[in-house]
Design an enzyme around this catalytic site. Structure first.
Site, PDB file in Angstrom:
ATOM      1  N   CYS A   2       3.540  59.794  -2.118  1.00  0.00           N
ATOM      2  CA  CYS A   2       3.926  59.448  -0.814  1.00  0.00           C
ATOM      3  C   CYS A   2       4.660  58.130  -0.946  1.00  0.00           C
ATOM      4  O   CYS A   2       3.816  57.084  -1.298  1.00  0.00           O
ATOM      5  CB  CYS A   2       3.381  59.629   0.442  1.00  0.00           C
ATOM      6  SG  CYS A   2       2.613  61.249   0.614  1.00  0.00           S
ATOM      7  N   ARG A  27       7.321  58.416  -6.277  1.00  0.00           N
ATOM      8  CA  ARG A  27       5.977  58.323  -5.613  1.00  0.00           C
ATOM      9  C   ARG A  27       5.547  59.992  -4.886  1.00  0.00           C
ATOM     10  O   ARG A  27       4.584  60.298  -4.546  1.00  0.00           O
ATOM     11  CB  ARG A  27       5.644  57.435  -4.521  1.00  0.00           C
ATOM     12  CG  ARG A  27       5.735  56.013  -5.084  1.00  0.00           C
ATOM     13  CD  ARG A  27       5.290  55.142  -3.762  1.00  0.00           C
ATOM     14  NE  ARG A  27       3.995  55.268  -3.231  1.00  0.00           N
ATOM     15  CZ  ARG A  27       3.020  54.636  -3.793  1.00  0.00           C
ATOM     16  NH1 ARG A  27       3.248  53.643  -4.925  1.00  0.00           N
ATOM     17  NH2 ARG A  27       1.926  54.741  -3.494  1.00  0.00           N
ATOM     18  N   TRP A  77       4.766  63.671  -0.835  1.00  0.00           N
ATOM     19  CA  TRP A  77       4.086  64.488  -1.949  1.00  0.00           C
ATOM     20  C   TRP A  77       3.007  65.299  -1.310  1.00  0.00           C
ATOM     21  O   TRP A  77       1.925  64.844  -0.726  1.00  0.00           O
ATOM     22  CB  TRP A  77       3.540  63.650  -3.235  1.00  0.00           C
ATOM     23  CG  TRP A  77       2.967  64.478  -4.302  1.00  0.00           C
ATOM     24  CD1 TRP A  77       3.671  64.925  -5.252  1.00  0.00           C
ATOM     25  CD2 TRP A  77       1.499  65.024  -4.430  1.00  0.00           C
ATOM     26  NE1 TRP A  77       2.796  65.576  -6.067  1.00  0.00           N
ATOM     27  CE2 TRP A  77       1.536  65.637  -5.494  1.00  0.00           C
ATOM     28  CE3 TRP A  77       0.351  64.676  -3.752  1.00  0.00           C
ATOM     29  CZ2 TRP A  77       0.302  66.204  -6.032  1.00  0.00           C
ATOM     30  CZ3 TRP A  77      -0.803  65.287  -4.160  1.00  0.00           C
ATOM     31  CH2 TRP A  77      -0.704  66.095  -5.322  1.00  0.00           C
ATOM     32  N   ASN A 103       0.246  57.545   3.909  1.00  0.00           N
ATOM     33  CA  ASN A 103       0.072  58.071   2.564  1.00  0.00           C
ATOM     34  C   ASN A 103      -1.496  57.985   2.306  1.00  0.00           C
ATOM     35  O   ASN A 103      -2.201  57.087   2.630  1.00  0.00           O
ATOM     36  CB  ASN A 103       0.719  56.880   1.637  1.00  0.00           C
ATOM     37  CG  ASN A 103       0.452  57.023   0.048  1.00  0.00           C
ATOM     38  OD1 ASN A 103      -0.012  58.257  -0.382  1.00  0.00           O
ATOM     39  ND2 ASN A 103       0.327  56.088  -0.503  1.00  0.00           N
ATOM     40  N   GLY A 104      -1.966  59.299   1.695  1.00  0.00           N
ATOM     41  CA  GLY A 104      -3.491  59.388   1.571  1.00  0.00           C
ATOM     42  C   GLY A 104      -3.799  60.782   2.089  1.00  0.00           C
ATOM     43  O   GLY A 104      -2.921  61.723   2.418  1.00  0.00           O
ATOM     44  N   GLU A 483      -1.444  63.451 -25.971  1.00  0.00           N
ATOM     45  CA  GLU A 483      -0.362  62.661 -25.155  1.00  0.00           C
ATOM     46  C   GLU A 483       0.902  63.246 -25.486  1.00  0.00           C
ATOM     47  O   GLU A 483       1.634  63.581 -24.587  1.00  0.00           O
ATOM     48  CB  GLU A 483      -0.397  61.083 -25.783  1.00  0.00           C
ATOM     49  CG  GLU A 483       0.717  60.535 -24.900  1.00  0.00           C
ATOM     50  CD  GLU A 483       0.805  60.396 -23.371  1.00  0.00           C
ATOM     51  OE1 GLU A 483      -0.263  60.690 -22.779  1.00  0.00           O
ATOM     52  OE2 GLU A 483       1.825  59.887 -22.930  1.00  0.00           O
ATOM     53  N   LYS A 487       2.869  64.928 -22.291  1.00  0.00           N
ATOM     54  CA  LYS A 487       4.306  64.577 -22.120  1.00  0.00           C
ATOM     55  C   LYS A 487       5.200  65.594 -22.021  1.00  0.00           C
ATOM     56  O   LYS A 487       6.066  65.837 -21.162  1.00  0.00           O
ATOM     57  CB  LYS A 487       4.848  63.399 -23.227  1.00  0.00           C
ATOM     58  CG  LYS A 487       5.522  62.322 -22.934  1.00  0.00           C
ATOM     59  CD  LYS A 487       4.958  60.951 -22.291  1.00  0.00           C
ATOM     60  CE  LYS A 487       4.161  61.663 -21.183  1.00  0.00           C
ATOM     61  NZ  LYS A 487       3.133  60.371 -20.674  1.00  0.00           N
ATOM     62  N   GLU A 490       4.773  68.004 -18.987  1.00  0.00           N
ATOM     63  CA  GLU A 490       4.976  67.385 -17.763  1.00  0.00           C
ATOM     64  C   GLU A 490       6.474  67.541 -17.318  1.00  0.00           C
ATOM     65  O   GLU A 490       7.045  67.553 -16.245  1.00  0.00           O
ATOM     66  CB  GLU A 490       4.730  65.808 -17.802  1.00  0.00           C
ATOM     67  CG  GLU A 490       3.436  65.290 -17.104  1.00  0.00           C
ATOM     68  CD  GLU A 490       3.261  63.860 -17.238  1.00  0.00           C
ATOM     69  OE1 GLU A 490       3.640  63.235 -18.336  1.00  0.00           O
ATOM     70  OE2 GLU A 490       3.038  63.368 -16.315  1.00  0.00           O
ATOM     71  N   HIS A 506     -10.656  77.266 -34.744  1.00  0.00           N
ATOM     72  CA  HIS A 506     -11.540  77.651 -33.568  1.00  0.00           C
ATOM     73  C   HIS A 506     -10.894  78.450 -32.359  1.00  0.00           C
ATOM     74  O   HIS A 506     -11.690  78.400 -31.320  1.00  0.00           O
ATOM     75  CB  HIS A 506     -12.557  76.397 -33.398  1.00  0.00           C
ATOM     76  CG  HIS A 506     -13.155  75.884 -34.646  1.00  0.00           C
ATOM     77  ND1 HIS A 506     -14.226  76.659 -35.182  1.00  0.00           N
ATOM     78  CD2 HIS A 506     -12.972  74.754 -35.153  1.00  0.00           C
ATOM     79  CE1 HIS A 506     -14.747  75.895 -36.311  1.00  0.00           C
ATOM     80  NE2 HIS A 506     -13.864  74.842 -36.239  1.00  0.00           N
ATOM     81  N   LYS A 605       4.165  59.604  -9.225  1.00  0.00           N
ATOM     82  CA  LYS A 605       3.671  58.803 -10.289  1.00  0.00           C
ATOM     83  C   LYS A 605       2.196  58.203  -9.924  1.00  0.00           C
ATOM     84  O   LYS A 605       1.370  58.046 -10.964  1.00  0.00           O
ATOM     85  CB  LYS A 605       4.649  57.424  -9.914  1.00  0.00           C
ATOM     86  CG  LYS A 605       4.683  56.328 -11.175  1.00  0.00           C
ATOM     87  CD  LYS A 605       5.214  56.811 -12.331  1.00  0.00           C
ATOM     88  CE  LYS A 605       4.772  55.730 -13.541  1.00  0.00           C
ATOM     89  NZ  LYS A 605       4.896  56.430 -14.794  1.00  0.00           N
TER      90      LYS A 605
HETATM   91  C1  AGP Z   1       1.510  60.277 -17.162  1.00  0.00           C
HETATM   92  O1  AGP Z   1       2.620  60.619 -17.794  1.00  0.00           O
HETATM   93  C2  AGP Z   1       0.941  60.994 -16.047  1.00  0.00           C
HETATM   94  N1  AGP Z   1       2.287  60.972 -14.944  1.00  0.00           N
HETATM   95  C3  AGP Z   1      -0.188  60.641 -15.425  1.00  0.00           C
HETATM   96  O2  AGP Z   1      -1.160  61.327 -16.109  1.00  0.00           O
HETATM   97  C4  AGP Z   1      -0.895  59.331 -15.552  1.00  0.00           C
HETATM   98  O3  AGP Z   1      -1.075  58.709 -16.596  1.00  0.00           O
HETATM   99  C5  AGP Z   1      -1.891  59.348 -14.638  1.00  0.00           C
HETATM  100  O4  AGP Z   1      -1.869  59.758 -13.278  1.00  0.00           O
HETATM  101  C6  AGP Z   1      -2.759  57.975 -14.409  1.00  0.00           C
HETATM  102  O5  AGP Z   1      -2.034  56.866 -13.702  1.00  0.00           O
HETATM  103  P1  AGP Z   1      -2.342  55.654 -13.796  1.00  0.00           P
HETATM  104  O6  AGP Z   1      -2.094  55.088 -15.039  1.00  0.00           O
HETATM  105  O7  AGP Z   1      -1.604  55.093 -12.881  1.00  0.00           O
HETATM  106  O8  AGP Z   1      -3.472  55.643 -13.288  1.00  0.00           O
END
Ligand code: AGP
Length: 610
Positions: A2, A27, A77, A103-104, A483, A487, A490, A506, A605
């Site tokens: 948000c 956000r 969000w 926000n929250g 990672e 990526k 996402e 496994h 984000k």
């Molecule tokens: C990464 O591509 C993501 N959007 C997400 O996993 C992110 O890394 C995670 O939410 C942690 O965020 P931060 O680094 O701001 O703590």
């Protein structure tokens, strides 16, 4: 999670609010809204809509708002209630005079709602936020600030709030616990916002509101109080961020721009932190003697930052011999972790506002551990709550999928590992020096890889129809596999799994057939032969192998129809290089599938709720 922006001043509020919302869209972007108090007759006017901010802009074109120099706005969000117009912020009280953006999460909203309904309040949305407007109404007699202060004392959870009322056509109220909120100081105008980029065009003078603070803001006066009503003197920071840093600068997406920024981010980091062969981490705030006495390290982080932390474990253990555990922040907090005064906790976070990581840090602090954060956002909550701060200075990362923040986190963890290695004298000095030399070359090698991005794009396009991806890596590139998978899923929504390659047989091998692609991270290493065996097992089952290998590897193409080469470097440094093709694979597959790369569905984000 948000985005909030509020304005009080002499200009037209609506264009400033919309412009700011666009900068905060990373956000959250499932619905948005704007609320203003009209200049002529002090009436509340609301415009809300589902979907992206473009929809709100379109709505304002067809249904413009009257002149106003006071307003609040929000990009959402969703947590409580589906993303639709009714649940979009701002929310109003029964009289329609008080407006709230939030926000929250208000954790005790259900009990408060029951209490308010009994008192005759009527609710229209499914949100937790709406109760705040009604609670303020409940306390409101003739002082909005006092009523807000009384109301928020009843709230449990995390919140950043913006409040306005038609009874106060020149007053903007802000409050925070747990969720970020800043006040921007202008000339005859002031702002509130969730993040700096929203107001960068108007001011660089910022107050970072602290937890438990409330502010009364008019166009020419800002007063900050604690929740008991005591006036506090806030610190005013001068932000140096360049406006260009929050623009796409000709790239198709922020993600692509941020991928290309990586060599510079690392170059600057190593330039400023490596003096000769010595690592300078002044803000670590721990003397060498203290670092020498550390008996264990625990790294806490979420998502991509967690993967950086995993690489950090391999590095720190290899260079310093200090045992390292890595925890997903949300798990750390609830597993009664073994942490004591001889434990160093390293919290890794791009935003420094991730609620789970903040909670983990608070738990570790409670148990007496020293906290050092590896963080990108200056002045964030995490930075403020840590004993030592290692800022990565990667610049604003707008793409929701983290790229340059990850490589910057890796860069900083290499530096920290080298420092710890030097202090603990665990490996020969010449090994450390070799690594430092290699590290200094990495930015240049990054640029080399970027030159072959068209090859990577073609491989990505050729495989963009695949129904599922596996990413395999071993040792220090096991986190790279995680990672790569994160990526891809996402931003392309293709199911993708990251595995330690040794684990393939496994379980995940059951997935493999001609419709699956397997990205095998196989740079020169002690486990190279084992990776080749994995590739043979995949091909025997008709899986499509995409290998990432070291330039000059003559045999890899016998085992993989698609090969992406990265320059030769020290084995310990390979995670820095292999991540670039992984990011580009994800990016080009998402583009080929027509996905919204910078704002993938359901994500935000900065995850400021637990
Ligand atoms: C990464 O591509 C993501 N959007 C997400 O996993 C992110 O890394 C995670 O939410 C942690 O965020 P931060 O680094 O701001 O703590």
């Amino acid at each position: 999670m948000c985005g909030i922006i509020g304005y009080v001043g002499q200009k037209q509020a609506a264009p400033i609010l919309i412009d700011g919302l666009k900068k905060l869209e990373y956000r959250g972007y499932d619905s948005s809204g704007i609320g203003i108090i009209t200049l002529s007759d002090h009436k509340v006017v609301l415009r809300k809509t589902n979907g992206k901010i473009q929809n709100l802009e379109d709505l304002l074109k067809s249904h413009p708002v009257p002149e106003s120099s006071l307003g609040i706005s929000h990009t959402r969000w969703a947590t409580h209630g589906v993303p639709n117009r009714i649940n979009a912020h701002p929310h109003a009280d029964c009289t329609g005079k008080i407006l709230i953006v939030h926000n929250g999460i208000i954790e005790n909203y259900e009990e408060l709602k029951v209490m308010l309904i009994k008192k005759g309040h009527k609710f229209v949305s499914e949100t937790d936020t709406e109760i705040v407007a009604h609670l303020i109404e409940e306390y409101y007699k003739d002082d909005l600030l006092k009523a807000t202060r009384q109301a928020i004392k009843h709230l449990k959870g995390a919140f950043a709030l913006g409040v306005i009322s038609s009874d106060y056509p020149d007053l903007l109220i802000a409050a925070r616990i747990g969720s970020p909120l800043i006040i921007g100081l202008g000339k005859n105008e002031n702002f509130i916002a969730s993040d700096v980029p929203a107001i960068l065009e108007y001011t660089r003078k910022i107050i970072y509101l602290k937890d438990g603070q409330l502010a009364s803001i008019t166009k020419d006066k800002v007063q900050v109080f604690n929740f008991d009503g005591k006036l506090v003197v806030p610190k005013v920071d001068q932000v140096t961020l360049k406006i260009d840093a929050v623009k796409k600068q000709g790239f198709a997406h922020f993600m692509l721009k941020e991928i290309h920024e990586q060599p510079d981010v690392l170059r600057q980091m190593f330039h400023s932190r490596l003096k000769g062969n010595h690592v300078h981490l002044e803000d670590l705030k721990l003397a060498d003697k203290e670092l020498k006495n550390i008996s264990r390290i625990t790294i806490v982080a979420c998502g991509t930052a967690y993967h950086a932390g995993m690489v950090g474990k391999y590095l720190i253990e290899a260079l310093s011999g200090v045992p390292v555990t890595v925890d997903v922040s949300s798990e750390f907090r609830y597993r009664n972790p073994i942490v004591d005064r001889k434990t160093l906790v390293i919290a890794v976070s791009q935003s420094g506002e991730t609620a789970d990581t903040l909670a983990a840090v608070r738990e570790a602090k409670r148990k007496g551990a020293k906290i050092v954060c590896v963080c990108n956002v200056i002045g964030s909550s995490l930075a403020r709550e840590s004993d030592g701060i290692l800022y990565t200075h990667a610049g604003p990362e707008i793409g929701v999928a983290s790229t340059k923040a990850y490589t910057a986190q890796l860069g900083m963890l290499y530096l920290l590992a080298i420092k710890l290695g030097t202090i603990h004298k665990f490996i020969a000095r010449k090994e450390i020096l070799k690594l430092v030399k290699g590290l200094k070359h990495v930015p240049m090698l990054f640029t080399e890889i970027l030159k072959s991005k068209e090859n990577i794009a073609q491989i990505a396009r050729d495989n963009s129809h695949m129904g599922c991806f596996l990413f395999l890596g071993r040792n220090i590139n096991y986190p790279s596999a995680l990672e790569g998978a994160l990526k891809l899923k996402e931003i392309s929504y293709i199911p993708a799994e990251g595995y330690a390659a040794g684990e393939m047989k496994h379980g995940p091998i059951a997935l493999i057939d001609e419709y699956r692609a397997v990205v095998c991270i196989a740079p020169e290493s002690d486990t190279y032969d084992k990776m080749i065996s994995n590739m043979q097992e995949i091909r025997a089952r008709k899986g499509k192998v995409i290998a990432i290998a070291t330039a000059g590897d003559k045999t890899i193409s016998h085992h993989a129809p698609h090969v992406i080469y990265v320059p030769k470097t020290d084995k310990l440094l390979t995670p820095l290089l292999v991540v670039l093709p992984l990011q580009l694979i994800a990016y080009y597959i998402a583009v080929a599938r027509g996905c919204d790369v910078d704002q993938p569905r359901n994500l935000a984000k900065s995850v400021t709720v637990e």
